[in-house]
Design an enzyme around this catalytic site. Structure first.
Site, PDB file in Angstrom:
ATOM      1  N   ARG B 219       7.815  -1.997  -2.445  1.00  0.00           N
ATOM      2  CA  ARG B 219       7.299  -2.694  -0.956  1.00  0.00           C
ATOM      3  C   ARG B 219       7.338  -3.704  -0.764  1.00  0.00           C
ATOM      4  O   ARG B 219       8.274  -4.759  -1.529  1.00  0.00           O
ATOM      5  CB  ARG B 219       5.598  -2.217  -0.746  1.00  0.00           C
ATOM      6  N   ALA B 240      14.538  -3.148  -4.862  1.00  0.00           N
ATOM      7  CA  ALA B 240      14.025  -4.045  -5.016  1.00  0.00           C
ATOM      8  C   ALA B 240      12.819  -3.987  -3.569  1.00  0.00           C
ATOM      9  O   ALA B 240      13.867  -3.702  -2.220  1.00  0.00           O
ATOM     10  CB  ALA B 240      14.415  -5.041  -5.695  1.00  0.00           C
ATOM     11  N   HIS B 241      12.380  -5.315  -3.657  1.00  0.00           N
ATOM     12  CA  HIS B 241      11.629  -4.923  -2.395  1.00  0.00           C
ATOM     13  C   HIS B 241      12.072  -6.064  -1.195  1.00  0.00           C
ATOM     14  O   HIS B 241      13.386  -6.508  -0.974  1.00  0.00           O
ATOM     15  CB  HIS B 241      10.442  -6.596  -2.546  1.00  0.00           C
ATOM     16  N   ASN B 242      11.762  -5.492   0.345  1.00  0.00           N
ATOM     17  CA  ASN B 242      12.753  -5.660   1.304  1.00  0.00           C
ATOM     18  C   ASN B 242      14.521  -5.601   1.112  1.00  0.00           C
ATOM     19  O   ASN B 242      15.212  -5.779   1.961  1.00  0.00           O
ATOM     20  CB  ASN B 242      12.555  -7.303   1.371  1.00  0.00           C
ATOM     21  N   SER B 260      16.561  -8.147  -1.056  1.00  0.00           N
ATOM     22  CA  SER B 260      16.491  -8.369  -0.289  1.00  0.00           C
ATOM     23  C   SER B 260      18.035  -7.680   0.820  1.00  0.00           C
ATOM     24  O   SER B 260      18.409  -8.102   1.196  1.00  0.00           O
ATOM     25  CB  SER B 260      16.385 -10.001   0.715  1.00  0.00           C
TER      26      SER B 260
END
Lengths: 342, 342, 342
Positions: B219, B240-242, B260
């Site tokens: 998330r 991974a996140h973002n 990211s």
């Protein structure tokens, strides 16, 4: 929906509002590029100044120094990123509630001990001889094997598998799909067949460790596979039998550690690193992404590459490899000159 | 068992039977090497002509051009591979039936909304505030976390974990063991301890995305991790996140994408590729298997290698690396000659 | 707690006690470094002699040759490691009991056939048309899809997913989180969209195969994905559609095999190896850790590196790559000399 004014948010973080929009309504947070007029953003790094200038954010958290470079509504604070993190909590959705008690669909062995305030969720299975501490959360569809011990405030997200005799400390977090305590991978070749070596050991995970989704940690052959206090393991990591991870080490996603290798304290393995078996990696060593390691690593070393070597050397050699076409040209020219000379 | 004659199969695909066996019984399909006299095969690529000649298949789908090169029973069609795929469906085993309705062993929060014709299977757990569209299939032992939203005709195979507030579009397919929405991997080092950074964001998966078995998508920290429309993700991938995956991109098995990083549209990551964080990969870029990427990738680039570089350059350099023993020989010879000259 | 004397342990393995402590109580086993006075250890490799000399172990299993080099209590045996493994079983914790019968919380299709002595555990789901052999163990929260066949004495640990029409032999072991039979990864690009290719094949796993935790094995497109007799697959391995693994092959953790590639017999893929599709790897070939393979591999070859080449050549070239800075220096010197000569 949560609504705050720019001024009330500034008050929450001890900031000072600059510019026209102190009474504007803010309903959320976002990065500089995406934020709209009802969202707050932040500028923590001068290299994003241009982005901040063009941002449509309703207000931007800035340092005193950066405040002067911008117009629009700003909140001047000492640390924009810390203030942003604090404000983020105000807008965070309510956390999931973990109802204390045992869900009626969970299957609990008669002799299992469940601590006070623990939450055992739907379809969880708790085997014979298990002891679960206070305020532990066992998510839906988890399996906890025989005689496993789980310390206070530890949390297993849904669909975790914890095989028999695992030992977990307090405040451990294990994400969904992780498998703790599967058999190590070991066979004896006898008459052309791989005969399974029994793995009768266990996995011990100390306090404050976090284990990522779908990571696997195999049980020890005789003794334990051991994850030290405060270590953080990302998703899809493979930790083989009898590995030791020192306290506060970091293992990033898809790294793999072969049997009986030990990591010191504060070691960092970046993503997709592979370590051979029976090695030792010294304290605070760093292995960069995709490194391959087949020898012991001294404390504090920073190693890179498929045949891991010191990062500086690795960068230098990599640069020379890229210059090989030019070097071959120069070699040819020399050969021509020699030929004409002789 | 399904039985067709060669002629009836030819009729199904608008083909013409050549050779003796038009009335032969065909009970299945197979590749040229394995097919027996009661099986149909196909020749789509001239390089397999020899295999076709030796094949024991009862009939072979061929183009007009290839038809002349073979004897035996053939079915002449425009596209052997498309005709084969169509006939394959005739012999395919009946698909699994997904009984509409809620299995009595499933645990459904009282306020969850389940769409018409949805199939919620044995031991599935649907949490509070969840909304599930029409004709959705939630497989056995799945977990759907609080306030998640699932669009029409989406399917979760058994043992999928969907953490709270995930947002899924229509016709999404998620394979078994995938974990959507686990916390991102982020910590602040404070007094020698890694303090967990809360990840209060979510995962958004748009229409027509497919996610492979045991893949993990974390998330967002504040905002979302976003998988764009029509993207296809293979097994054991780490997102991974973002991270943002652009529409119609392809991510092959065991690739990993750090926090990211964003991919444009129609990007291809081959197997075991690793991407560092905060990068951008432009539209239609291709990263070949096991590539390691630590810089932005321009649109349309084809990059290879551990320190990803343009594939052409990579192949050239790789060839020179293999010639290093020879180059060192030449260097030595030059040194000898110079020595004799001076 | 199990307690034995050194003498009784020696008797169990046909060994002879040397030194003072024949009557000492031994309560467990450990490695030379960690063993205490109430634990037994072993010395199997002369390079650990110094460790043995300093060990606090209550007794050490040794060969006749090594026995003379040590003081303290020793047990002289022919094979210290085999004797140690035998004694390890004496101290092993009692194994988990798998209650025969069907747990009341399991969901079993009315037409499923369950063999004699099988143990179907809590919350397992057995679909229509499944046939399960004698003494099979299906762990908690497992899913077995329609018409799958499972041979005698096979074991699925908790949370395994076996999709429809999988075929498992006898004595197969599948560890937790493994996903057998998910759809292969295949699409046709039509009008800018990836259209899913149906995968109507299946997975066949022969006798005595072991599959590691969170490994994924996709079903065949038409035919089968096939794991041959006695093959051993570690954790987090990806095996794509229509792959064939020959009998007694070994695939170590995090390796990935692309679609339609076949491995011969007794092949070894070390950790994190990646194989492209449609290749053949000959019998007894070995691919070392992190190797990348895009061409067929001859039988018996030992290949290394991202562009896999024979290990000897790979080691030689790797050594030269590391000497590039020196080689460039020599090149410069030659250039200088030539300049001064001409």
């Amino acid at each position: 929906m949560t609504v705050h004014t720019v001024r009330s948010l500034a008050d929450q973080v001890g900031g000072v509002v600059l510019g026209p929009g102190a009474e504007a309504a803010i309903t959320g947070i976002n990065d500089l590029r995406s934020a709209g007029p009802d969202q707050l953003s932040f500028l923590a790094n001068a290299k994003y100044e241009a982005l901040a200038r063009e941002s449509r954010a309703g207000a931007i958290l800035v340092t005193g120094k950066d405040a002067e470079k911008l117009t629009g509504t700003r909140i001047r604070v000492e640390s924009p990123s810390q203030a942003f993190a604090k404000i983020a909590q105000l807008f965070a959705p309510p956390p999931v509630r973990d109802e204390p008690g045992i869900h009626p669909s969970a299957v609990i062995a008669p002799d299992a001990v469940i601590g006070e305030g623990a939450s055992i969720q739907a379809h969880a299975v708790i085997s014979a001889g298990v002891k679960i501490g206070a305020k532990v959360v066992i998510g839906a569809n988890c399996f906890v094997g025989e005689r496993s011990l789980i310390g206070d405030d530890t949390r297993l997200y849904p669909l975790v598998t914890l095989r028999e005799r695992s030992v977990l400390g307090a405040r451990v977090i294990i994400h969904s799909g992780a498998v703790i305590g599967a058999d190590g991978f070991g066979y004896d070749l006898q008459n052309g067949k791989h005969v399974k070596i029994p793995h009768t050991g266990y996995v011990q995970i100390d306090d404050d460790v976090e284990i990522g989704a779908n990571t696997t940690i195999d049980r020890g052959r005789f003794g334990r596979t051991h994850i030290g206090e405060g270590a953080k393991i990302d998703n899809l990591v493979m930790i083989a039998h009898n590995v030791t991870i020192g306290a506060h080490s970091i293992v990033v996603a898809q790294a793999g550690i072969s049997g009986s290798t030990s990591l010191g304290r504060y070691v960092t393995l970046a993503g997709q690193v592979g370590l051979a078996g029976h090695l030792h990696v010294g304290d605070k060593a760093v292995l960069t992404a995709q490194a391959g390691v087949s020898k012991d690593v001294p404390a504090g070393a920073i190693l890179s590459g498929h045949h891991a070597m010191p990062m500086r050397e690795s960068l230098k050699i990599e640069a020379l490899v890229r210059r090989l076409p030019e070097l071959v040209e120069r070699l040819k020219e020399l050969e021509d000159k020699i030929r004409s000379l002789s």
